[in-house]
Scaffold this motif. Structure first.
Motif, mmCIF file in Angstrom:
data_model
loop_
_atom_site.group_PDB
_atom_site.id
_atom_site.type_symbol
_atom_site.label_atom_id
_atom_site.label_comp_id
_atom_site.label_asym_id
_atom_site.label_seq_id
_atom_site.Cartn_x
_atom_site.Cartn_y
_atom_site.Cartn_z
ATOM 1 N N TYR A 204 1.025 -1.246 -0.041
ATOM 2 C CA TYR A 204 -0.225 -0.068 -0.143
ATOM 3 C C TYR A 204 0.893 1.091 -0.174
ATOM 4 C CZ TYR A 204 -3.652 3.334 1.119
ATOM 5 O OH TYR A 204 -4.639 4.313 1.037
ATOM 6 N N GLY A 205 0.582 2.107 -0.827
ATOM 7 C CA GLY A 205 1.544 3.303 -0.680
ATOM 8 C C GLY A 205 1.520 3.871 -2.620
ATOM 9 N N ASP A 206 2.731 4.109 -2.970
ATOM 10 C CA ASP A 206 2.758 4.786 -4.289
ATOM 11 C C ASP A 206 3.488 3.681 -4.880
ATOM 12 O OD1 ASP A 206 3.233 5.864 -6.693
ATOM 13 O OD2 ASP A 206 4.651 7.703 -5.524
ATOM 14 N N PRO A 207 2.665 3.099 -6.124
ATOM 15 C CA PRO A 207 3.339 2.099 -6.906
ATOM 16 C C PRO A 207 4.751 2.510 -7.707
ATOM 17 C CG PRO A 207 1.027 2.346 -7.622
ATOM 18 C CD PRO A 207 1.332 3.397 -6.529
ATOM 19 N N ASP A 208 4.933 3.863 -7.942
ATOM 20 C CA ASP A 208 6.125 4.522 -8.487
ATOM 21 C C ASP A 208 7.053 4.291 -7.524
ATOM 22 O OD1 ASP A 208 4.685 4.947 -10.901
ATOM 23 O OD2 ASP A 208 4.157 6.751 -10.157
ATOM 24 N N HIS A 209 7.020 4.023 -6.397
ATOM 25 C CA HIS A 209 8.098 3.890 -5.353
ATOM 26 C C HIS A 209 7.858 2.788 -4.355
ATOM 27 C CE1 HIS A 209 9.592 7.798 -6.546
ATOM 28 N NE2 HIS A 209 8.285 8.439 -6.531
ATOM 29 N N PRO A 210 7.698 1.663 -4.937
ATOM 30 C CA PRO A 210 7.206 0.282 -4.149
ATOM 31 C C PRO A 210 8.432 0.106 -3.152
ATOM 32 C CG PRO A 210 8.333 -0.299 -6.331
ATOM 33 C CD PRO A 210 8.271 1.425 -6.308
ATOM 34 N N ASP A 211 9.567 0.738 -2.954
ATOM 35 C CA ASP A 211 10.499 0.520 -1.850
ATOM 36 C C ASP A 211 10.095 1.340 -0.549
ATOM 37 O OD1 ASP A 211 11.251 2.464 -3.569
ATOM 38 O OD2 ASP A 211 12.962 2.921 -2.648
ATOM 39 N N ARG A 212 9.331 2.429 -0.869
ATOM 40 C CA ARG A 212 8.566 3.275 0.006
ATOM 41 C C ARG A 212 7.117 2.769 0.655
ATOM 42 N NH1 ARG A 212 9.763 8.989 -2.430
ATOM 43 N NH2 ARG A 212 11.486 8.139 -3.706
ATOM 44 N N SER A 213 6.744 1.812 -0.201
ATOM 45 C CA SER A 213 5.208 1.315 0.393
ATOM 46 C C SER A 213 5.406 0.403 1.444
ATOM 47 C CB SER A 213 4.669 0.787 -0.658
ATOM 48 O OG SER A 213 4.644 1.850 -1.933
ATOM 49 N N ARG A 214 4.113 0.307 2.310
ATOM 50 C CA ARG A 214 3.968 -0.490 3.398
ATOM 51 C C ARG A 214 3.695 -1.934 2.733
ATOM 52 N NH1 ARG A 214 -1.125 0.758 6.994
ATOM 53 N NH2 ARG A 214 -1.582 -1.457 7.576
ATOM 54 N N VAL A 215 4.260 -3.035 3.269
ATOM 55 C CA VAL A 215 3.768 -4.370 2.761
ATOM 56 C C VAL A 215 2.438 -4.590 3.922
ATOM 57 C CG1 VAL A 215 4.472 -6.864 2.833
ATOM 58 C CG2 VAL A 215 6.111 -5.028 2.108
ATOM 59 N N VAL A 216 1.506 -5.067 3.280
ATOM 60 C CA VAL A 216 0.139 -5.473 4.047
ATOM 61 C C VAL A 216 -0.057 -6.862 3.896
ATOM 62 C CG1 VAL A 216 -0.753 -3.067 3.784
ATOM 63 C CG2 VAL A 216 -1.248 -4.700 2.267
ATOM 64 N N ALA A 217 0.360 -7.603 3.032
ATOM 65 C CA ALA A 217 0.123 -9.044 2.861
ATOM 66 C C ALA A 217 1.113 -9.635 2.030
ATOM 67 C CB ALA A 217 -1.321 -9.410 2.460
ATOM 68 N N SER A 218 1.195 -10.981 2.313
ATOM 69 C CA SER A 218 2.342 -11.806 1.262
ATOM 70 C C SER A 218 1.786 -12.953 1.094
ATOM 71 C CB SER A 218 3.611 -11.572 1.897
ATOM 72 O OG SER A 218 3.725 -12.322 3.004
ATOM 73 N N ALA A 219 2.426 -13.724 -0.166
ATOM 74 C CA ALA A 219 2.094 -14.998 -0.365
ATOM 75 C C ALA A 219 3.467 -15.557 -0.663
ATOM 76 C CB ALA A 219 1.122 -15.313 -1.293
ATOM 77 N N THR A 220 3.930 -16.773 -0.020
ATOM 78 C CA THR A 220 5.236 -17.332 -0.082
ATOM 79 C C THR A 220 5.096 -18.660 -0.728
ATOM 80 O OG1 THR A 220 6.154 -15.856 1.583
ATOM 81 C CG2 THR A 220 7.399 -17.927 0.645
ATOM 82 N N THR A 221 5.688 -18.952 -1.949
ATOM 83 C CA THR A 221 5.587 -20.411 -2.451
ATOM 84 C C THR A 221 6.366 -21.256 -1.699
ATOM 85 O OG1 THR A 221 5.162 -19.400 -4.571
ATOM 86 C CG2 THR A 221 5.683 -21.835 -4.504
ATOM 87 N N LEU A 222 5.766 -22.511 -1.149
ATOM 88 C CA LEU A 222 6.473 -23.290 -0.272
ATOM 89 C C LEU A 222 7.075 -24.246 -1.581
ATOM 90 C CD1 LEU A 222 3.655 -24.054 2.207
ATOM 91 C CD2 LEU A 222 5.695 -22.586 2.418
#
Length: 166
Positions: free
Chosen positions: A147-165
């Motif tokens: 969540y944030g500015d897609p033009d600056h993903p490194d400054r955006s907040r991670v709200v959820a994730s999916a990791t492949t097992l």
């Protein structure tokens, strides 16, 4: 990279349209707004999806996301599909001043959400976060909803994730 993302979005839209055209016996009996949901994982916790069903996300560790099975009934022909949506506790948080987007931090690539039946790069409301791009998720070990500015993903907040097992 942009061409690859656009191709994935176009593929998802074409697949959704093709599925919508398939006749489904009994589809006429279903109301157009019928929604059936099957969820996996516990709200607010990371969960691995039950491998006993046809859920394409069953081999992923989810944090802030849950698998959701839903029916879409365009033109009276219902088709079921799996997607990932935010858990209730994440979706209930306050968000202001940004957009949700799907990001693979290892490669810097973006994916898309399915908004009704249209593939979109960003959404502005947590209830509209719906990931269906299983090819993108299988080709990246970790995919994040930020969540944030897609033009600056490194400054955006991670709200959820999916990791492949593996």
């Amino acid at each position: 990279m942009i061409r690859r993302t656009a191709l994935r979005a176009l593929t998802a839209v074409a697949a959704t349209a093709a599925l919508a055209l398939l006749p489904n016996q009994g589809a006429q009996a279903a109301a157009p707004d019928t929604t059936v949901r099957a969820t996996a994982g516990t709200a607010g916790t990371a969960g691995t999806i039950n491998a006993d069903d046809d859920n394409p996300f069953r081999w992923m560790e989810l944090d802030g996301l849950r698998a959701d099975f839903q029916f879409m009934c365009p033109a009276g022909h219902c088709v079921g599909f799996w997607s990932l949506v935010l858990t209730d506790d994440v979706a209930g948080q306050k968000f202001a001043g940004g957009e949700f987007f799907v990001y693979a931090p290892a490669t810097g690539e973006f994916s898309f959400f399915l908004d009704t039946d249209i593939a979109v790069r960003t959404v502005d409301h947590p209830g509209r976060v719906r990931l269906v791009d299983t090819e993108f998720m299988r080709s990246h070990p970790r995919v994040e909803v930020r969540y944030g500015d897609p033009d600056h993903p490194d400054r955006s907040r991670v709200v959820a994730s999916a990791t492949t097992l593996m």
